[in-house]
Write an enzyme that holds these catalytic residues in place. Structure first.
Site, PDB file in Angstrom:
ATOM      1  CE  LYS A 134     120.324 116.407 119.796  1.00 37.85           C
ATOM      2  NZ  LYS A 134     121.543 115.622 119.609  1.00 37.85           N
ATOM      3  CD  GLN A 154     125.188 116.053 119.154  1.00 36.51           C
ATOM      4  OE1 GLN A 154     124.210 116.312 119.829  1.00 36.51           O
ATOM      5  NE2 GLN A 154     125.088 115.508 117.952  1.00 36.51           N
ATOM      6  CG  ASP A 199     120.913 109.928 121.997  1.00 41.29           C
ATOM      7  OD1 ASP A 199     119.894 110.278 121.367  1.00 41.29           O
ATOM      8  OD2 ASP A 199     122.027 110.471 121.856  1.00 41.29           O
TER       9      ASP A 199
END
Ligand code: NAP
Length: 298
Positions: free
Chosen positions: A54, A98, A121
């Site tokens: 990422k 994460q 997200d």
């Protein structure tokens, strides 16, 4: 093989190039780069690979990348404090924590701490509610990537029968909401669904998000249907060599019947990070109050 292969790798490359062009325009207009903060707790090797990837792709698109690593034994309060700091940081447009988190942390409480306007997200309750009620917000990256591939393949989806197999909060449910928004007739199937093959056989669009290698077979598929395989399953190679990746769909069989199908790897997988970068750029445009170029990033 009769099905067209939907090339997610190529589509994701194109999307990243469009994000890079818009990120340069953003920097010129706003006088700063769009920024994504990624928080990793602990040393899970798979998570470390995702976070590195990422970060690399964020920089490659001309955006700023902020990586924050906390030890596995960090307290939840420390993590919540970091998220509060990132919420208030004007250089940070998107925040991603994460997952999975260590067992002593409560995922729902941590995700809830992210400012919904930075929730690239799309995992907060606020983002799920915005999606369900038709408000502007962030949609989880994997299902949005699936929708982009579908619209690129089929154009208008309205009136089509869609069956989503799987009802997780990060894939199945938001996928169903997105298809409903496109005016599909949507069925969500799961482990308690009766006669799953018959349910899937009705579908013009099949989304497989289960996590069971090759579960969806050729005789479950209506001829000509479009099949999107979200599954990522590691199974031993037939020659006894390295593990290989397969989806939830029996690709060899289904590709004889379907009209179009995503392969694994190279289908949905590459879309996830590309959509994350897209969401971050949109967050930056909204936060900096410069024109939002959603159409250029569809
Ligand atoms: P998940 O949270 O484990 O959910 C799986 C869903 O499948 C559940 O709703 C479950 O039903 C359903 N299911 C399980 N067995 C079934 C069966 N025999 N028949 C019908 N439905 C069944 O998984 P997820 O996070 O949504 O992920 C699904 C797959 O997508 C995994 O392989 C994952 O690795 C992959 N994935 C890929 C990406 C990507 O490409 N970037 C991103 C995310 C996930 P119940 O609710 O009834 O238990």
């Amino acid at each position: 093989m009769s099905a067209a292969i939907i090339d997610g790798k190529a589509f994701a490359e194109g999307l990243r190039a469009r994000v890079a062009a818009e990120a340069a325009a953003f920097e010129a207009a706003a006088g700063r780069k769009a920024g994504l903060a990624v928080v990793l707790v602990g040393e899970d090797p798979a998570s470390e690979v995702y976070v590195r990837s990422k970060g690399r792709q964020t920089l490659a698109c001309g955006m700023a990348s902020f990586e924050h690593k906390l030890p596995a034994n960090a307290s939840e309060d420390l993590l919540l404090g970091l998220i509060a700091q990132l919420n208030g940081d004007p250089a940070v447009d998107g925040i991603l924590v994460q997952l999975p988190l260590p067992p002593h942390m409560e995922e729902a409480r941590v995700i809830a701490a992210i400012d919904p306007d930075k929730d690239v997200d799309g995992f907060t309750v606020a983002s799920a509610g915005r999606l369900a009620t038709g408000l502007d917000g962030f949609v989880p990256c994997t299902p949005l990537g699936c929708l982009m591939l579908l619209k690129n393949q089929l154009g208008d989806l309205s009136g089509l029968d869609a069956v989503v197999v799987g009802r997780s909060n990060i894939v199945g449910k938001p996928m169903a909401q997105l298809l409903l928004r496109e005016s599909c007739t949507v069925t969500i199937a799961h482990s308690r669904t009766r006669d799953l093959p018959a349910v899937v056989r009705r579908a013009d669009i099949v989304i497989a998000a289960v996590g069971r290698a090759g579960m969806i077979k050729a005789d479950w598929i209506k001829p000509g249907a479009t099949v999107i395989d979200v599954g990522i399953n590691r199974i031993p190679a037939t020659d006894g060599g390295k593990m290989r990746l397969v989806g939830d769909v029996d690709f060899a069989g289904v590709s004889e019947v379907a009209g179009a199908i995503t392969p694994v790897p190279g289908g949905v997988g590459p879309m996830t990070i590309a959509v994350l970068l897209r969401n971050t750029l949109l967050a930056a445009q909204r936060n900096a109050k410069v024109p939002v170029t959603e159409d250029a990033l569809a």
